[in-house]
Design an enzyme around this catalytic site. Structure first.
Site, PDB file in Angstrom:
ATOM      1  N   LYS A  89       0.848  -1.194   0.000  1.00  0.00           N
ATOM      2  CA  LYS A  89       0.000   0.000   0.000  1.00  0.00           C
ATOM      3  C   LYS A  89       0.874   1.230   0.000  1.00  0.00           C
ATOM      4  O   LYS A  89       1.820   1.324   0.789  1.00  0.00           O
ATOM      5  CB  LYS A  89      -0.879  -0.003   1.275  1.00  0.00           C
ATOM      6  CG  LYS A  89      -1.812   1.185   1.368  1.00  0.00           C
ATOM      7  CD  LYS A  89      -3.084   0.945   0.611  1.00  0.00           C
ATOM      8  CE  LYS A  89      -3.879   2.197   0.306  1.00  0.00           C
ATOM      9  NZ  LYS A  89      -3.469   2.872  -0.946  1.00  0.00           N
ATOM     10  N   LYS A 125       5.539   2.018  -3.040  1.00  0.00           N
ATOM     11  CA  LYS A 125       5.394   3.339  -3.647  1.00  0.00           C
ATOM     12  C   LYS A 125       5.642   3.201  -5.139  1.00  0.00           C
ATOM     13  O   LYS A 125       6.323   2.272  -5.577  1.00  0.00           O
ATOM     14  CB  LYS A 125       6.422   4.310  -3.065  1.00  0.00           C
ATOM     15  CG  LYS A 125       6.043   5.761  -3.231  1.00  0.00           C
ATOM     16  CD  LYS A 125       5.099   6.195  -2.130  1.00  0.00           C
ATOM     17  CE  LYS A 125       4.604   7.601  -2.305  1.00  0.00           C
ATOM     18  NZ  LYS A 125       3.941   8.080  -1.087  1.00  0.00           N
ATOM     19  N   ASP A 165      -0.172  10.889  -4.496  1.00  0.00           N
ATOM     20  CA  ASP A 165       0.959  11.549  -3.829  1.00  0.00           C
ATOM     21  C   ASP A 165       1.180  12.827  -4.653  1.00  0.00           C
ATOM     22  O   ASP A 165       0.236  13.295  -5.320  1.00  0.00           O
ATOM     23  CB  ASP A 165       2.204  10.626  -3.807  1.00  0.00           C
ATOM     24  CG  ASP A 165       3.296  11.126  -2.856  1.00  0.00           C
ATOM     25  OD1 ASP A 165       3.204  10.859  -1.654  1.00  0.00           O
ATOM     26  OD2 ASP A 165       4.244  11.802  -3.319  1.00  0.00           O
ATOM     27  N   ASN A 239      -2.431  19.221  -1.759  1.00  0.00           N
ATOM     28  CA  ASN A 239      -3.430  18.501  -0.979  1.00  0.00           C
ATOM     29  C   ASN A 239      -3.127  18.525   0.529  1.00  0.00           C
ATOM     30  O   ASN A 239      -3.985  18.874   1.344  1.00  0.00           O
ATOM     31  CB  ASN A 239      -3.518  17.058  -1.499  1.00  0.00           C
ATOM     32  CG  ASN A 239      -4.438  16.210  -0.651  1.00  0.00           C
ATOM     33  OD1 ASN A 239      -3.989  15.405   0.152  1.00  0.00           O
ATOM     34  ND2 ASN A 239      -5.737  16.410  -0.781  1.00  0.00           N
ATOM     35  N   SER A 375      -6.975   5.780   3.596  1.00  0.00           N
ATOM     36  CA  SER A 375      -6.951   4.864   2.453  1.00  0.00           C
ATOM     37  C   SER A 375      -7.334   3.452   2.889  1.00  0.00           C
ATOM     38  O   SER A 375      -8.044   2.731   2.176  1.00  0.00           O
ATOM     39  CB  SER A 375      -5.553   4.828   1.827  1.00  0.00           C
ATOM     40  OG  SER A 375      -5.385   5.912   0.945  1.00  0.00           O
TER      41      SER A 375
HETATM   42  P1  NDP Z   1       0.507  17.912  -4.235  1.00  0.00           P
HETATM   43  O1  NDP Z   1       0.990  17.565  -5.577  1.00  0.00           O
HETATM   44  O2  NDP Z   1      -0.949  18.072  -3.991  1.00  0.00           O
HETATM   45  O3  NDP Z   1       1.200  19.248  -3.712  1.00  0.00           O
HETATM   46  C1  NDP Z   1       2.583  19.361  -3.613  1.00  0.00           C
HETATM   47  C2  NDP Z   1       2.939  20.789  -3.216  1.00  0.00           C
HETATM   48  O4  NDP Z   1       4.320  20.856  -2.910  1.00  0.00           O
HETATM   49  C3  NDP Z   1       2.686  21.783  -4.323  1.00  0.00           C
HETATM   50  O5  NDP Z   1       2.402  23.039  -3.761  1.00  0.00           O
HETATM   51  C4  NDP Z   1       4.044  21.800  -5.040  1.00  0.00           C
HETATM   52  O6  NDP Z   1       4.297  22.987  -5.758  1.00  0.00           O
HETATM   53  C5  NDP Z   1       4.999  21.672  -3.878  1.00  0.00           C
HETATM   54  N1  NDP Z   1       6.216  20.996  -4.314  1.00  0.00           N
HETATM   55  C6  NDP Z   1       6.308  19.751  -4.843  1.00  0.00           C
HETATM   56  N2  NDP Z   1       7.580  19.469  -5.164  1.00  0.00           N
HETATM   57  C7  NDP Z   1       8.288  20.568  -4.829  1.00  0.00           C
HETATM   58  C8  NDP Z   1       9.655  20.893  -4.930  1.00  0.00           C
HETATM   59  N3  NDP Z   1      10.540  20.024  -5.431  1.00  0.00           N
HETATM   60  N4  NDP Z   1      10.041  22.116  -4.487  1.00  0.00           N
HETATM   61  C9  NDP Z   1       9.150  23.003  -3.984  1.00  0.00           C
HETATM   62  N5  NDP Z   1       7.826  22.750  -3.878  1.00  0.00           N
HETATM   63  C10 NDP Z   1       7.416  21.548  -4.291  1.00  0.00           C
HETATM   64  O7  NDP Z   1       1.118  16.798  -3.269  1.00  0.00           O
HETATM   65  P2  NDP Z   1       0.661  16.389  -1.796  1.00  0.00           P
HETATM   66  O8  NDP Z   1       0.185  17.588  -1.063  1.00  0.00           O
HETATM   67  O9  NDP Z   1      -0.189  15.206  -1.908  1.00  0.00           O
HETATM   68  O10 NDP Z   1       2.059  15.894  -1.183  1.00  0.00           O
HETATM   69  C11 NDP Z   1       2.921  16.754  -0.447  1.00  0.00           C
HETATM   70  C12 NDP Z   1       3.855  15.933   0.413  1.00  0.00           C
HETATM   71  O11 NDP Z   1       3.075  15.154   1.338  1.00  0.00           O
HETATM   72  C13 NDP Z   1       4.728  14.918  -0.319  1.00  0.00           C
HETATM   73  O12 NDP Z   1       5.956  14.794   0.361  1.00  0.00           O
HETATM   74  C14 NDP Z   1       3.944  13.612  -0.183  1.00  0.00           C
HETATM   75  O13 NDP Z   1       4.783  12.487  -0.302  1.00  0.00           O
HETATM   76  C15 NDP Z   1       3.414  13.772   1.232  1.00  0.00           C
HETATM   77  N6  NDP Z   1       2.251  12.969   1.587  1.00  0.00           N
HETATM   78  C16 NDP Z   1       1.108  12.993   0.856  1.00  0.00           C
HETATM   79  C17 NDP Z   1      -0.005  12.270   1.247  1.00  0.00           C
HETATM   80  C18 NDP Z   1      -1.301  12.332   0.533  1.00  0.00           C
HETATM   81  O14 NDP Z   1      -2.260  11.702   0.994  1.00  0.00           O
HETATM   82  N7  NDP Z   1      -1.416  13.082  -0.549  1.00  0.00           N
HETATM   83  C19 NDP Z   1       0.055  11.393   2.410  1.00  0.00           C
HETATM   84  C20 NDP Z   1       1.274  11.482   3.170  1.00  0.00           C
HETATM   85  C21 NDP Z   1       2.325  12.241   2.740  1.00  0.00           C
HETATM   86  P3  NDP Z   1       4.101  22.996  -7.364  1.00  0.00           P
HETATM   87  O15 NDP Z   1       2.618  23.002  -7.567  1.00  0.00           O
HETATM   88  O16 NDP Z   1       4.780  24.238  -7.805  1.00  0.00           O
HETATM   89  O17 NDP Z   1       4.760  21.751  -7.882  1.00  0.00           O
HETATM   90  O1  2IT Z   2       2.855   9.036   1.581  1.00  0.00           O
HETATM   91  C1  2IT Z   2       1.703   8.574   1.769  1.00  0.00           C
HETATM   92  O2  2IT Z   2       1.378   8.044   2.825  1.00  0.00           O
HETATM   93  C2  2IT Z   2       0.739   8.726   0.682  1.00  0.00           C
HETATM   94  N1  2IT Z   2       1.046   9.331  -0.335  1.00  0.00           N
HETATM   95  C3  2IT Z   2      -0.617   8.116   0.804  1.00  0.00           C
HETATM   96  C4  2IT Z   2      -0.565   6.634   0.560  1.00  0.00           C
HETATM   97  C5  2IT Z   2      -1.918   5.942   0.477  1.00  0.00           C
HETATM   98  O3  2IT Z   2      -1.900   4.767   0.126  1.00  0.00           O
HETATM   99  O4  2IT Z   2      -2.941   6.569   0.754  1.00  0.00           O
END
Ligand code: NDP
Ligand code: 2IT
Length: 443
Positions: A89, A125, A165, A239, A375
């Site tokens: 997962k 992943k 992600d 997100n 999830s």
């Molecule tokens: P999104 O794609 O929704 O948003 C990512 C955000 O971070 C955007 O604002 C993006 O800017 C910015 N960003 C991404 N890469 C970079 C970079 N290299 N430098 C500067 N800014 C950056 O992703 P999420 O919000 O889903 O994910 C954010 C983090 O949270 C990640 O590390 C992910 O692994 C982690 N995460 C996500 C989960 C989920 O359920 N979605 C669960 C647990 C962890 P721009 O739009 O300009 O690219």
């Molecule tokens: O980093 C994380 O935990 C996620 N991007 C969510 C993984 C999931 O299976 O919901």
């Protein structure tokens, strides 16, 4: 040299050019060294050699056509790291920076995060170096259909359940799901993070950000603090960042920064989240647009350096966004708590500095586990052919995050460092995964 230190040398030697993966292995296993190096059985059964070697690494070509009819080629990955606790997962990341080392770091982290949730899920992943930015819906669909046409044979509701992600949200999951269903002719919970018009879970979208704030609140309360009237500095505007901001504001805090990969905004009196949602979720624009609607706010181009006064910092964008100078900025500005929304946003030197300084530190594998927990609820909802209510999901999520904090705090206490949640999280999750591996024999 200790067993753990020997394993770090081995991992670095055998996985060259994968610095993020090396960092994730050290970040997880070093704080757990106390239990690992003190137990000869782990070494006899080669637990570390097995846990640091993915069960399976799938790499594939993704060919698709853009709107001009030109053929484009990207790389696709799925690393099925460890299924001791349940089906693989973990999310899919679509971003140009994706390579095998990045996917391996994320998959490795996911094993231990998923163990902390207490739900039956293993760690994986995947993703691609495809950049959804600037692509039409049709191009994104074309890419997603090609991606899943290869990946579908490796996944399934009982085998491996991908989710979103960076760069993968409900739109991408919908396209992947549609094509999967067409290929397999089954309607099953093979992907989570689906839209509500599909079989998605009410509250999955909010879960990572909300869960982060619930976890942080527990940590603050345990240390005589809370969110009320605090200034929260957030990075990212995706997100996780948006829903971490929403729940922080609900709890009485103000959010003073947000960012994207072009720059960052500072609003000392607090960001108006409805403007951010309109810019990011509706219009899909860059964050600098915000200052057009809020006269007190300033925009700074370039990398966010955590240099403004705040009480709580929540990195919610990507890995290694708090480096040593940033950590020093936060400490100088008297920030008293860091809560990681992103995966591995803080480098090893900065974590060490925060812990030495007494800054409260909520590590990602615990603090952002709300997303994958929701999830797992979506998987159970799908397998039962049910639809949970948003309020039920929110309450359940709150309970899960509270329990994660309680387990970690108890473990840190057991090992004599009651405020070291990094140690608590890593020991607790390592013990869960390794005990399960031991009882399944050498496989
Ligand atoms: P999104 O794609 O929704 O948003 C990512 C955000 O971070 C955007 O604002 C993006 O800017 C910015 N960003 C991404 N890469 C970079 C970079 N290299 N430098 C500067 N800014 C950056 O992703 P999420 O919000 O889903 O994910 C954010 C983090 O949270 C990640 O590390 C992910 O692994 C982690 N995460 C996500 C989960 C989920 O359920 N979605 C669960 C647990 C962890 P721009 O739009 O300009 O690219
Ligand atoms: O980093 C994380 O935990 C996620 N991007 C969510 C993984 C999931 O299976 O919901």
């Amino acid at each position: 040299m200790s067993y753990t230190e020997r394993i770090f040398e081995k991992v670095i030697k055998e996985n060259p050019n994968e610095p993020e993966f090396h960092q994730a292995v050290i970040e997880t296993l070093r704080p757990a060294a106390k239990v690992i190096d003190g137990n000869k059985l782990y070494e006899e059964l080669a637990i570390l050699e097995r846990i640091t070697e993915a069960d399976r690494q799938i790499k594939f070509r993704v060919s698709w056509r853009d709107d001009k009819g030109s053929v484009r080629v990207n790389k696709g990955y799925r690393v099925q790291f460890n299924n001791a606790l349940g089906p693989y997962k973990g999310g899919l990341r679509f971003h140009p920076s994706v390579n095998i080392g990045v996917i391996k770091f994320l998959g490795f982290e996911q094993i231990f995060k998923n163990a902390l949730t207490g739900m039956p899920i293993g760690g994986a992943k995947g993703g691609s170096d495809f950049d959804p930015k600037g692509k039409s819906d049709f191009e994104v669909m074309s890419f997603c259909q090609s991606f899943i046409t290869e990946l579908f044979r490796h996944i399934g509701a009982q085998t491996d359940v991908p989710a979103g992600d960076i760069g993968v949200g409900a739109r991408e999951i919908g396209f992947l799901y549609g094509q999967y269903k067409r290929l397999k002719n089954v309607h099953e919970g093979v992907l989570t993070g689906k839209g509500l018009e599909l079989d998605g879970l009410p509250g999955r979208k909010e879960a990572t950000g909300y869960g982060l704030v619930y976890f942080t609140e527990e940590m603050l309360l345990a240390n005589g603090k809370n969110f009320s009237n605090k200034r929260v500095s957030i990075s990212g505007a995706g997100n996780v960042a948006i829903y971490a901001a929403e729940k922080s504001i609900d709890m009485g805090a103000s959010v003073v920064t947000m960012s994207d990969s072009n720059g960052w905004i500072y609003a000392p009196k607090g960001i108006d989240l409805s403007i951010i949602k309109d810019i990011k979720e509706v219009k899909n624009l860059r964050i600098h647009e915000y200052v057009k609607f809020d006269a007190q706010a300033k925009y700074f181009q370039g990398r966010f350096d955590w240099s403004v006064p705040c009480d709580i910092a929540m990195p919610c964008a990507t890995q290694n966004e708090i480096l040593l100078n940033d950590a020093k900025n936060l400490i100088k500005n008297q920030c008293f708590a860091i809560a990681e929304g992103a995966n591995m946003p803080t480098d090893l030197a900065s974590i060490k500095l925060f812990l030495e300084n007494g800054t409260l530190f909520a590590p990602a594998k615990a603090a952002n586990a709300g997303g994958v927990s929701a999830s797992a609820l979506e998987m159970s909802q799908n397998s039962m052919k049910m639809k949970w209510e948003f309020a039920y999901v929110e309450e359940t999520l709150k309970g899960i995050m509270k329990r994660i904090f309680a387990k970690i705090a108890a473990t840190s206490e057991e090992f004599g460092e009651p405020k070291n949640y990094v140690m608590g999280a890593n020991i607790h999750s390592f013990r869960n995964v390794s005990e399960s591996m031991i009882s399944q024999g050498v496989i």
